[in-house]
Design a protein around this motif. Structure first.
Motif: not given
Length: 237
Positions: A141-164
């Motif tokens: 929810s916090a990421a959704s309030r960020q600019p689109p590029a940063r929200e996308l960066f968060y999603k990629k970072t989250r997915n990578l860390s959770l998968f690993a």
């Protein structure tokens, strides 16, 4: 094997430091902590390979070098993912605390037997579920309030860390169950740790400009508001 891994960490730390020095000054503060994490991993794995810092506890042993690198790397990597989302300090602290508790659960499951080992295993699984809840709930929810590029960066970072980390948890369950022999356990763990630390650092270095873009945008908006206010004041005069 661990000495070879320590060497890879050392070379990676030097390479990352060189890459960080080529980044703009305002971005280096995001890069240098990853250099430190990778360098510290090299020290920890080297100590582990040398048999320095072995701590006998209950029915097992803990390795000081492994504790040194894991208890620094895991909370930092997950905490950084929450930071990218623009989450509050409370949620970043919660992510870090859950990660530490999960790592502690592995130690309990590794060296104790009976109820304590069961509690440690449950702690790992419950902790991971809590991380998923945080990352897809309030942190997202916090990421959704960020600019689109940063929200996308968060999603990629989250997915990578959770998968690993999910793969690491699967490894830990198999290790606790005694599925791996010593050589297989060492090779697979070193590979996964390298992927999580060095791979994560490389990913962040490739996308760190996203954080600068947001800063510049914010500064531009502030400048625009100041200019607008000044113009309005001049017109009023």
């Amino acid at each position: 094997m661990r000495f070879a891994s320590a060497g890879i960490y050392a070379v990676s730390a030097v390479a990352l430091l060189a890459l960080a020095s080529r980044k703009p000054a305002e971005l280096r503060r995001y890069c240098y902590p990853f250099v430190a994490v990778v360098a510290l991993a090299g020290v920890g794995v080297g100590l582990w390979g040398a048999g320095i810092g072995t701590i006998p506890i209950a029915s097992g042993t803990l390795e000081g070098g492994q504790l040194l690198t894991d208890y620094v790397a895991y909370p930092f990597l997950f905490g950084f993912a929450a930071f990218v989302a623009g989450a509050s300090r409370r949620y970043i602290g919660a992510v870090v605390a859950v990660t530490v508790a999960m790592r502690l659960g592995y130690d309990f499951a590794e060296v104790f037997a009976g109820p304590l080992a069961t509690a440690g295993t449950l702690g790992i699984l419950v902790g991971y579920a809590a991380l998923v809840g945080l990352f897809f709930g309030p942190v997202a929810s916090a990421a959704s309030r960020q600019p689109p590029a940063r929200e996308l960066f968060y999603k990629k970072t989250r997915n990578l860390s959770l998968f690993a980390f999910g793969v690491l948890i699967a490894w830990a369950m198999l290790q606790i169950a005694g599925v791996f022999d010593a050589f297989t356990a060492t090779v697979t763990l070193e590979y996964l740790d390298l992927l999580l630390r060095v791979g994560f650092a490389g990913f962040v270095f490739a996308n760190v400009e996203t954080l600068a873009a947001e800063t510049e945008s914010a500064e531009g908006d502030d400048g625009g508001r100041v200019a607008s206010a000044t113009t309005g004041a001049s017109a009023a005069d």
